[in-house]
Design a protein around this motif. Structure first.
Motif, mmCIF file in Angstrom:
data_model
loop_
_atom_site.group_PDB
_atom_site.id
_atom_site.type_symbol
_atom_site.label_atom_id
_atom_site.label_comp_id
_atom_site.label_asym_id
_atom_site.label_seq_id
_atom_site.Cartn_x
_atom_site.Cartn_y
_atom_site.Cartn_z
ATOM 1 N N UNK A 73 0.839 -1.190 0.000
ATOM 2 C CA UNK A 73 0.000 0.000 0.000
ATOM 3 C C UNK A 73 0.876 1.243 0.000
ATOM 4 N N UNK A 74 0.300 2.352 -0.425
ATOM 5 C CA UNK A 74 1.032 3.612 -0.396
ATOM 6 C C UNK A 74 0.063 4.778 -0.442
ATOM 7 N N UNK A 75 0.579 5.967 -0.115
ATOM 8 C CA UNK A 75 -0.229 7.184 -0.086
ATOM 9 C C UNK A 75 0.334 8.161 -1.108
ATOM 10 N N UNK A 76 -0.527 8.664 -1.978
ATOM 11 C CA UNK A 76 -0.079 9.586 -3.015
ATOM 12 C C UNK A 76 0.271 10.956 -2.426
ATOM 13 N N UNK A 77 0.881 11.759 -3.240
ATOM 14 C CA UNK A 77 1.334 13.089 -2.831
ATOM 15 C C UNK A 77 0.155 13.981 -2.434
ATOM 16 N N UNK A 78 0.368 14.798 -1.403
ATOM 17 C CA UNK A 78 -0.615 15.794 -0.996
ATOM 18 C C UNK A 78 -0.420 16.998 -1.912
ATOM 19 N N UNK A 79 -1.423 17.313 -2.704
ATOM 20 C CA UNK A 79 -1.263 18.346 -3.727
ATOM 21 C C UNK A 79 -1.701 19.723 -3.256
ATOM 22 N N UNK A 80 -2.471 19.775 -2.181
ATOM 23 C CA UNK A 80 -2.913 21.077 -1.678
ATOM 24 C C UNK A 80 -3.339 20.935 -0.218
ATOM 25 N N UNK A 81 -3.078 21.980 0.584
ATOM 26 C CA UNK A 81 -3.486 21.959 1.978
ATOM 27 C C UNK A 81 -2.558 21.128 2.849
ATOM 28 N N UNK A 82 -3.030 20.823 4.058
ATOM 29 C CA UNK A 82 -2.271 20.017 5.009
ATOM 30 C C UNK A 82 -3.091 18.818 5.466
ATOM 31 N N UNK A 83 -2.404 17.715 5.693
ATOM 32 C CA UNK A 83 -3.060 16.472 6.092
ATOM 33 C C UNK A 83 -2.536 16.009 7.448
ATOM 34 N N UNK A 84 -3.466 15.718 8.350
ATOM 35 C CA UNK A 84 -3.129 15.180 9.662
ATOM 36 C C UNK A 84 -3.620 13.729 9.698
ATOM 37 N N UNK A 85 -2.699 12.817 9.850
ATOM 38 C CA UNK A 85 -3.045 11.391 9.758
ATOM 39 C C UNK A 85 -2.689 10.670 11.057
ATOM 40 N N UNK A 86 -3.581 9.801 11.505
ATOM 41 C CA UNK A 86 -3.310 8.930 12.646
ATOM 42 C C UNK A 86 -3.355 7.479 12.186
ATOM 43 N N UNK A 87 -2.216 6.813 12.260
ATOM 44 C CA UNK A 87 -2.133 5.394 11.915
ATOM 45 C C UNK A 87 -1.905 4.598 13.189
ATOM 46 N N UNK A 88 -2.730 3.589 13.400
ATOM 47 C CA UNK A 88 -2.632 2.753 14.595
ATOM 48 C C UNK A 88 -2.245 1.342 14.182
ATOM 49 N N UNK A 89 -1.356 0.722 14.974
ATOM 50 C CA UNK A 89 -0.772 -0.548 14.563
ATOM 51 C C UNK A 89 -0.493 -1.441 15.764
ATOM 52 N N UNK A 90 -0.217 -2.708 15.449
ATOM 53 C CA UNK A 90 0.135 -3.708 16.455
ATOM 54 C C UNK A 90 1.371 -4.445 15.968
ATOM 55 N N UNK A 91 2.483 -4.312 16.672
ATOM 56 C CA UNK A 91 3.730 -4.951 16.275
ATOM 57 C C UNK A 91 3.748 -6.426 16.682
ATOM 58 N N UNK A 92 4.266 -7.253 15.781
ATOM 59 C CA UNK A 92 4.282 -8.693 15.997
ATOM 60 C C UNK A 92 5.125 -9.092 17.215
ATOM 61 N N UNK A 93 6.340 -8.534 17.346
ATOM 62 C CA UNK A 93 7.196 -8.971 18.445
ATOM 63 C C UNK A 93 6.682 -8.475 19.794
#
Length: 468
Positions: A323-343
């Motif tokens: 997966x990937x996220x394309x370029x932000x072409x205008x304005x500002x983006x606030x992103x929250x990514x939540x995850x669970x690490x295997x180890x």
């Protein structure tokens, strides 16, 4: 999916098949759009467009995971694919991608962060956006290092553009995890979670941010619980163990939550990647805020581009899905990514059992088995050691291949390791009784310098004797 979801078994549309290369090393995939899935249960009342990858989940579950190329050439190749017209662009719909046996890989939920909430969507949005802005002003996010492959291209291509606009870019990692090279040792807070410096201002800002966005985590958990209750149960149990052990500390956002890690990301695109360090059974979540254009979520294997808007939620098996996220072409983006690490999940005290027959000794951390095997099982026969080695390498074993190799090494060196441990204990005992040998307790460097000095003295004596 929930029991309330309507899912026709084998219906397929007449849409042409879409091809892509799998990130986990599989051959070209065929993806077809099947009949939609209607979910009307609890907070979610929507219809999902359903895309089916024509492969079985057993072709990748439990198999070695091939890394996505980390080169700029691969990123440019994926960008070029977006321009060839073969992608399905999803703007206003929710969608789900699964294998032919129903194993879910991706879920995009339009307005998922607002579903079932009592507060109006504009109030929730303003709450999260204002808390994010306040947070990054008090705790400026760190720009990724040059070797951070997820954002490497963004840093090379877009960094100067953002600086010209006067905007910051970067991300923070708020999570308990292991020290590098010690995946089975105790958990420590990431350096960003420690928030050292600034007279405690960073720590105060972090706590305030986590408190203000706890509703997001709880909403993500609620959606996972509805759409995949079995996986939610496993994730929540792991989260509860971390809470009970005190490993989450101020990162704890409530008993119904599921993710131990949070990455607030400011204005960063992400190049094609798969998060191979994540727990493969868990869902990774992403939601974003702000007034921006661009920043679409792209899934090359399924040839899908999802135009994420504020309030949308994406759930992804990030270990298996490129997966990937394309370029932000205008304005500002606030992103929250939540995850669970295997180890981290594997190191939670879940009663790791000694594999030696008729032992039954339980341990919280894998590395604890090393001393136990040396002390308690140094006398077992080579035949028994070989049986244990075979068992831990079997498909039904609870140990990974890497752990099985480590156990085999411990068994092979069990006698030698016991003697080393006993020698250390004897030296400690002598030190306490005041009869410690002179070399014990001295560092290797000190002993080496003393040896060189003694050798030089001997040489001087010999030289003096010759001159006399």
């Amino acid at each position: 999916m929930s029991s309330s979801a309507t899912k026709p078994a084998a219906a397929k549309s007449s849409l042409p098949k879409q091809k892509s290369m799998g990130a986990i090393g599989c051959p070209m995939l065929n993806v077809v759009e099947g009949e939609p899935i209607t979910v009307n249960d609890g907070p979610i009342n929507t219809t999902f467009r359903r895309f089916v990858q024509e492969r079985h989940s057993n072709t990748f579950l439990g198999q070695p995971i091939a890394a996505v190329p980390k080169t700029r050439e691969h990123a440019e190749k994926r960008q070029e694919e977006l321009r060839d017209g073969s992608y399905t662009t999803i703007t206003t719909d929710s969608f789900r991608v699964e294998t032919e046996d129903g194993f879910g890989l991706i879920m995009g939920i339009k307005g998922g962060m607002y579903a079932g909430q009592s507060e109006p969507s504009d109030v929730l949005r303003e709450k999260s956006e204002s808390s994010f802005r306040t947070f990054v002003e008090a705790y400026p996010p760190e720009e990724p290092k040059p070797d951070e492959y997820r954002h490497k291209v963004a840093m090379e291509v877009e960094k100067d553009e953002w600086k010209e606009k006067g905007y910051a870019i970067g991300r923070l990692l708020l999570t308990p995890w292991h020290r590098t090279g010690d995946p089975h040792g105790p958990l420590y807070m990431s350096k960003h979670a420690k928030a050292k410096g600034c007279g405690g201002k960073k720590m105060a800002a972090t706590k305030a941010f986590l408190e203000a966005t706890a509703w997001e985590h709880q909403q993500v958990s609620r959606c996972i619980r509805l759409l995949d209750p079995e996986v939610w149960s496993d994730m929540n149990q792991n989260y509860q163990k971390l809470r009970n052990n005190g490993d989450l500390d101020f990162l704890d956002q409530g008993e119904d939550c599921v993710h131990h890690g949070l990455a607030p990301i400011l204005n960063l695109a992400a190049q094609p990647h798969a998060d191979v360090g994540n727990d493969p059974t868990s869902w990774t979540s992403t939601n974003s805020w702000g007034d921006y254009e661009g920043a679409c979520a792209v899934f090359p294997e399924s040839k899908i581009m999802f135009k994420m808007e504020p309030g949308d939620l994406v759930l992804c098996r990030a270990t298996y899905v490129e997966h990937w996220i394309t370029k932000i072409t205008n304005g500002q983006r606030y992103c929250n990514t939540r995850f669970t690490k295997r180890d981290v999940v594997r190191s939670i005290p879940t009663d790791i059992k000694c594999p030696v027959p008729n032992c039954g000794k339980m341990y919280a951390h894998f590395n604890s088995l090393s001393g136990h095997i040396a002390d308690a099982h140094h006398g077992i026969s080579d035949e028994t050691a070989e049986l244990v080695t075979t068992e831990v390498k079997s498909a039904s074993s609870a140990f990974t291949d890497k752990e099985a190799k480590q156990i085999r090494k411990w068994l092979k060196d069990r006698v030698k390791k016991r003697e080393t441990r006993l020698e250390g204990k004897r030296a400690t005992a002598k030190k306490r009784r005041g009869i410690m040998p002179e070399h014990v307790g001295k560092s290797k460097q000190v002993r080496k310098s003393e040896h060189v000095e003694e050798s030089q003295q001997d040489a001087d004596i010999e030289y003096v004797g010759e001159t006399q």
